[in-house]
Design a protein around this motif. Structure first.
Motif, PDB file in Angstrom:
ATOM      1  N   THR A  98       0.805  -1.215   0.000  1.00 31.16           N
ATOM      2  CA  THR A  98       0.000   0.000   0.000  1.00 31.16           C
ATOM      3  C   THR A  98       0.838   1.264   0.000  1.00 31.16           C
ATOM      4  O   THR A  98       0.320   2.339  -0.241  1.00 31.16           O
ATOM      5  N   GLY A  99       2.102   1.133   0.274  1.00 30.09           N
ATOM      6  CA  GLY A  99       2.932   2.318   0.376  1.00 30.09           C
ATOM      7  C   GLY A  99       3.347   2.848  -0.972  1.00 30.09           C
ATOM      8  O   GLY A  99       3.385   2.139  -1.964  1.00 30.09           O
ATOM      9  N   GLY A 100       3.674   4.139  -0.998  1.00 31.17           N
ATOM     10  CA  GLY A 100       4.030   4.764  -2.256  1.00 31.17           C
ATOM     11  C   GLY A 100       5.313   4.248  -2.863  1.00 31.17           C
ATOM     12  O   GLY A 100       5.570   4.478  -4.030  1.00 31.17           O
ATOM     13  N   VAL A 101       6.117   3.530  -2.094  1.00 32.07           N
ATOM     14  CA  VAL A 101       7.371   3.023  -2.654  1.00 32.07           C
ATOM     15  C   VAL A 101       7.170   1.752  -3.469  1.00 32.07           C
ATOM     16  O   VAL A 101       8.089   1.266  -4.112  1.00 32.07           O
ATOM     17  N   ASN A 102       5.957   1.230  -3.431  1.00 30.63           N
ATOM     18  CA  ASN A 102       5.686   0.024  -4.205  1.00 30.63           C
ATOM     19  C   ASN A 102       5.466   0.398  -5.659  1.00 30.63           C
ATOM     20  O   ASN A 102       4.578   1.176  -5.980  1.00 30.63           O
TER      21      ASN A 102
ATOM     22  N   SER B  93       6.395  10.436  -4.331  1.00 25.56           N
ATOM     23  CA  SER B  93       5.425   9.757  -3.475  1.00 25.56           C
ATOM     24  C   SER B  93       5.922   9.767  -2.047  1.00 25.56           C
ATOM     25  O   SER B  93       7.110   9.958  -1.777  1.00 25.56           O
ATOM     26  N   SER B  95       6.011   7.338   1.335  1.00 26.31           N
ATOM     27  CA  SER B  95       5.881   5.916   1.648  1.00 26.31           C
ATOM     28  C   SER B  95       4.644   5.617   2.483  1.00 26.31           C
ATOM     29  O   SER B  95       4.170   4.496   2.520  1.00 26.31           O
ATOM     30  N   THR B  97       1.704   6.814   1.893  1.00 22.99           N
ATOM     31  CA  THR B  97       0.513   6.905   1.037  1.00 22.99           C
ATOM     32  C   THR B  97       0.720   6.067  -0.205  1.00 22.99           C
ATOM     33  O   THR B  97       1.800   5.573  -0.467  1.00 22.99           O
TER      34      THR B  97
END
Lengths: 115, 112
Positions: A98-102, B93, B95, B97
């Protein structure tokens, strides 16, 4: 892996008609995103699902747009009724976590033309 | 504060030259900065990404330079090739969100 699959690749329809775009995310990914890309506005996030649940639909332009994710392997974006200003390329993307680093993996897109 | 500003809008480079695309952000909470490459008729694909704990990351001919104090990051393509002709998007981004904030894109053309 087949990657993110979208159908149809091209759709031409007349104003007022219903349009349904389909997406199959990468197996095992639990986050799904619908984007719209136009020359004027670039890449816009329309809606985000996590574990099949819509988390953020603030980017959906108006009530004519709706999206569903009935299971982990399928999502639809519906426009009813369609208007010429909806003409754009619509992308589906998926990611794990769910994190933006994915990393978000994008499908090939559906080019929609509304006459 | 959520914007990511990307420049230039378009870029023409000779084969073998260096292509440089710049991005700037304002939100200091951003901690992940990917670059995506998009060929005509295709979806964007991750090219390279960086976290702010390093100032540079290199993968082959592609390098991200990151300046945390200036809140800027850039993509350098060394020895640019005609096959690199594509549109490049930077993104940012946080992390905590899920949301990527994309730049407006740079259309790169490498002349043979």
């Amino acid at each position: 892996d087949a990657g993110v699959i979208q159908s149809p690749r091209h759709e031409v329809t007349e104003m007022g008609q219903e349009v349904t775009l389909r997406c199959k995310p990468i197996s095992g990914h639990n986050s799904l995103f619908w984007y719209r890309q136009t020359m004027m506005r670039g890449l816009e996030l329309l809606i985000y699902f996590n574990n099949n649940v819509p988390i953020d639909d603030s980017g959906m332009p108006e009530d004519r747009f709706s999206a569903k994710m009935p299971n982990a392997s399928f999502s639809t974006l519906k426009i009813q009724p369609s208007e010429p200003r909806d003409s754009a390329v619509y992308f589906c993307a998926s990611s794990s976590g769910t994190g933006g680093v994915n990393t978000q993996y994008f499908g090939p897109g559906t080019r929609l033309t509304v006459l | 504060q959520q914007q990511v500003k990307q420049s230039p809008q378009s870029l023409i480079v000779q084969k073998g030259g260096i292509s440089i695309i710049n991005c700037a952000y304002e939100n200091t909470a951003f901690d992940y900065f990917p670059w995506y490459q998009q060929f005509p008729g295709k979806g964007p694909a991750l090219l390279i990404a960086i976290r702010p704990d390093v100032s540079e990351k290199k993968e082959g001919r592609f390098t991200i330079s990151f300046n945390k104090s200036a809140k800027q990051f850039s993509l350098h393509i060394m020895d640019s090739q005609p096959g690199d002709s594509a549109t490049y998007f930077c993104a940012a981004s946080h992390s905590g969100t899920y949301k990527y904030i994309f730049g407006t894109g740079t259309r790169l053309k490498v002349l043979a």
